[in-house]
Design a protein around this motif. Structure first.
Motif, short mmCIF file in Angstrom:
data_model
loop_
_atom_site.label_atom_id
_atom_site.label_comp_id
_atom_site.label_asym_id
_atom_site.label_seq_id
_atom_site.Cartn_x
_atom_site.Cartn_y
_atom_site.Cartn_z
N ARG A 74 0.83 -1.20 0.00
CA ARG A 74 0.00 0.00 0.00
C ARG A 74 0.86 1.25 0.00
O ARG A 74 0.50 2.28 -0.57
N LEU A 77 1.99 1.93 -3.53
CA LEU A 77 0.85 2.42 -4.30
C LEU A 77 0.56 3.88 -3.97
O LEU A 77 0.34 4.70 -4.87
N ALA A 78 0.58 4.22 -2.67
CA ALA A 78 0.29 5.61 -2.27
C ALA A 78 1.35 6.56 -2.81
O ALA A 78 1.03 7.65 -3.29
N LEU A 80 3.24 6.20 -5.49
CA LEU A 80 3.10 6.35 -6.94
C LEU A 80 1.90 7.22 -7.30
O LEU A 80 1.97 8.03 -8.24
N GLU A 81 0.80 7.06 -6.56
CA GLU A 81 -0.38 7.87 -6.87
C GLU A 81 -0.15 9.34 -6.55
O GLU A 81 -0.72 10.22 -7.21
N GLN A 82 0.65 9.63 -5.53
CA GLN A 82 0.88 11.02 -5.11
C GLN A 82 2.09 11.64 -5.79
O GLN A 82 2.41 12.80 -5.52
N TRP A 101 5.01 0.27 -11.29
CA TRP A 101 3.61 -0.11 -11.50
C TRP A 101 3.52 -1.58 -11.91
O TRP A 101 2.58 -2.29 -11.52
#
Length: 559
Positions: A74, A77-78, A80-82, A101
């Motif tokens: 997680r 993922l966080a 990469l998203e931010q 990814w």
């Protein structure tokens, strides 16, 4: 109490609650200090951070470098998203972001396979068709119901994910192997070092290996697998399986030969399709070499077609000749029928003359669905009416596509070419609901004429996503017989596995006459609606009502 913020583009301040998401993000970007790439947390905060964060090295190339220290999780993922787009200031980091990814995708794929295996272990799924031993009675020809795998988890997953039954069962098999002899592959898979394609390939190969042989194969393959294409992994895997135990390799090859198959054509755009075959390697090379030799002979005649086109035409000629002559291989010395003109390919290889050789094996082309091998094409009447208008012009609708059974739309010109000189069957449909004209019988088994109408109406198995031809299907009563009649409206084709699911595993579907949709319900209670245009929608289950308390228990204290 409402706060307001002045906006330079507006004459009046905008309340925070009235701001759009983009305006709020812009405001936060202006108010909060930007964190540089070389930012380090204070020592007191670092001491409270997780161990993996304390071990991070000082980044040198930007976020693409330090994100590589994070495991698929997680947190990754966080991050990469931010990650802002302008934070990637060099090509190296841009490539690394794609790789991160990919690691997350591999991790999620590994957990999906483990979840599929867990579903298959549940009692209702594992033994969904286990009660069919009573149907193993055989007739005089030795036929009967034989269930090689009573598990129905693959059928549930196939419906839920919109994939084929074979693909769903492969997910289950991969998850099962990952829990046992495939643990090294599981570790590489969950870490994101290998993709789902490579992992499935390795896990499939481990299925029939002993524990020691499986570990030896993984030792040979996994170190090289992360940075080579899947084709290289497949070749390395084949070599490793042969070398770890040559004696077992012989037995495994004999067992694998039983799984040889040719899949149904897969639809491609613009009237094209692909044909996939699995067979022993020596025989596959024999087929390819034969096509290659025929193509080279034809090419020597000066034809401008490419070698790829010649090989495809030679393969098509094999099929067309077999259907016309009734034989695959040399005929039996009798007149074998008209062989269509195959053009330069046939001319270059000496035509399509009959030969008789006792040394060459041959196979008779039998029947499919009780009829001789055939290709079913549904052609609109207007597509056949070329040159029928005044002056010999084509009427409107002359180029309306036809429908090739098991594929879909094909050009009207191709349909007209197939129609020339072939047998036709007239089929009239109800203009309101597109169903065939009604026929009925009091028997369980429909007569041949009705069976033909049912199969013409439904070219494939009616279960959503199943592509088995109706010629190879059972004819299923939607309302079970004898309560439901044997009519064209109450019957539809279902492949043998789906017919068993509907009859013995708790699956059922209902037909809605108003919009001609089908509502499918599986053994787990999942419900899917298939509309006439092929769209499938899953209905969410209704929430259970809250429990009703006995009188007096919901009174306020004192009780």
């Amino acid at each position: 109490m409402s706060q307001t913020v002045a906006d330079d583009t507006c004459p009046e301040p905008i309340p925070l609650e009235a701001m759009s998401r983009e305006q709020l993000l812009e405001l936060l970007t202006d108010l909060l200090p930007a964190r540089p790439h070389d930012w380090e947390p204070p020592e007191d905060e670092l001491a409270l951070a997780p161990d993996w964060l304390a071990e991070l090295e000082q980044p040198e190339l930007g976020p693409g470098s330090w994100l590589g220290e994070l495991p698929p999780s997680r947190t990754l993922l966080a991050e990469l998203e931010q990650l802002p787009e302008d934070a990637i200031d060099n090509d190296f980091d841009a490539v690394e972001v794609v790789a991160h990814w990919d690691r997350l995708e591999a991790y999620c794929a590994s957990q999906k396979r483990l979840a599929a295996a867990a579903l298959a272990r549940r009692d209702q799924m594992a033994h969904g068709l286990a009660g069919l031993d009573r149907l193993r009675k055989r007739d005089a020809r030795g036929r009967g119901v034989v269930i090689s795998n009573p598990c129905i988890a693959g059928d549930e997953i196939a419906m839920r994910l919109g994939i084929t039954r074979r693909a769903a069962r492969r997910l289950i098999n991969s998850g099962q192997v990952m829990r046992h002899v495939g643990i090294p592959t599981r570790e590489a898979f969950e870490a994101g070092r290998i993709s789902a394609v490579k992992a499935d390939m390795i896990l499939d190969a481990l299925t029939d290996l002993s524990a020691d042989a499986a570990l030896d194969v993984q030792d040979e393959v996994l170190d090289k697998a992360p940075h080579v294409p899947s084709g290289t992994v497949r070749r390395d895997l084949t070599k490793a399986c042969a070398m770890v135990d040559p004696d077992e390799f012989e037995d495994r090859c004999a067992q694998a030969k039983r799984t040889r198959r040719v899949d149904r054509p897969r639809a491609l755009p613009h009237g094209m399709a692909s044909l996939y075959a699995v067979m022993p390697a020596a025989e596959a090379m024999t087929v390819y070499r034969a096509l290659e030799a025929a193509a080279r002979s034809a090419k020597a005649g000066g034809d401008e077609r490419t070698m790829d086109q010649f090989r495809a035409d030679a393969l098509a000629l094999l099929g067309a000749t077999a259907i016309e002559s009734g034989w695959i291989g040399p005929c039996d010395g009798v007149e074998c029928g008209r062989v269509p003109d195959a053009g330069p390919v046939a001319d270059a290889v000496g035509g399509a003359e009959c030969t008789d050789s006792e040394d060459v094996p041959r196979m008779r082309v039998g029947t499919i669905g009780g009829r001789a091998a055939h290709v079913r094409v549904t052609v609109p009447f207007t597509s056949l009416m070329t040159g029928t208008d005044e002056g010999g012009s084509d009427p409107p609708g002359v180029n309306e596509p036809a429908d090739l059974e098991g594929y879909g739309p094909i050009p009207a010109s191709v349909a007209r070419a197939l129609a020339a000189g072939n047998t036709w069957q007239r089929l009239v449909r109800d203009p309101v609901d597109n169903s065939v004209l009604e026929l009925s019988t009091t028997r369980y088994k429909p007569p041949p004429a009705m069976a033909d109408l049912i199969r013409a109406t439904h070219p494939q198995c009616v279960r959503p996503g199943c592509g088995v031809s109706s010629d190879s299907c059972d004819l299923h009563h939607e309302i079970p017989w004898p309560i439901g009649p044997t009519t064209a409206r109450n019957m539809a084709p279902g492949c043998r596995p789906d017919h068993l699911l509907l009859t013995h595993a708790g699956w059922y579907y209902t037909y809605n006459v108003a919009d001609r949709s089908r509502s499918w319900t599986t053994a787990t209670g999942h419900r899917y609606i298939e509309f006439v245009d092929g769209k499938v929608v899953m209905e969410k289950p209704l929430p259970e009502p809250p429990p009703t308390l006995p009188a007096g228990l919901d009174d306020p204290p004192p009780f």
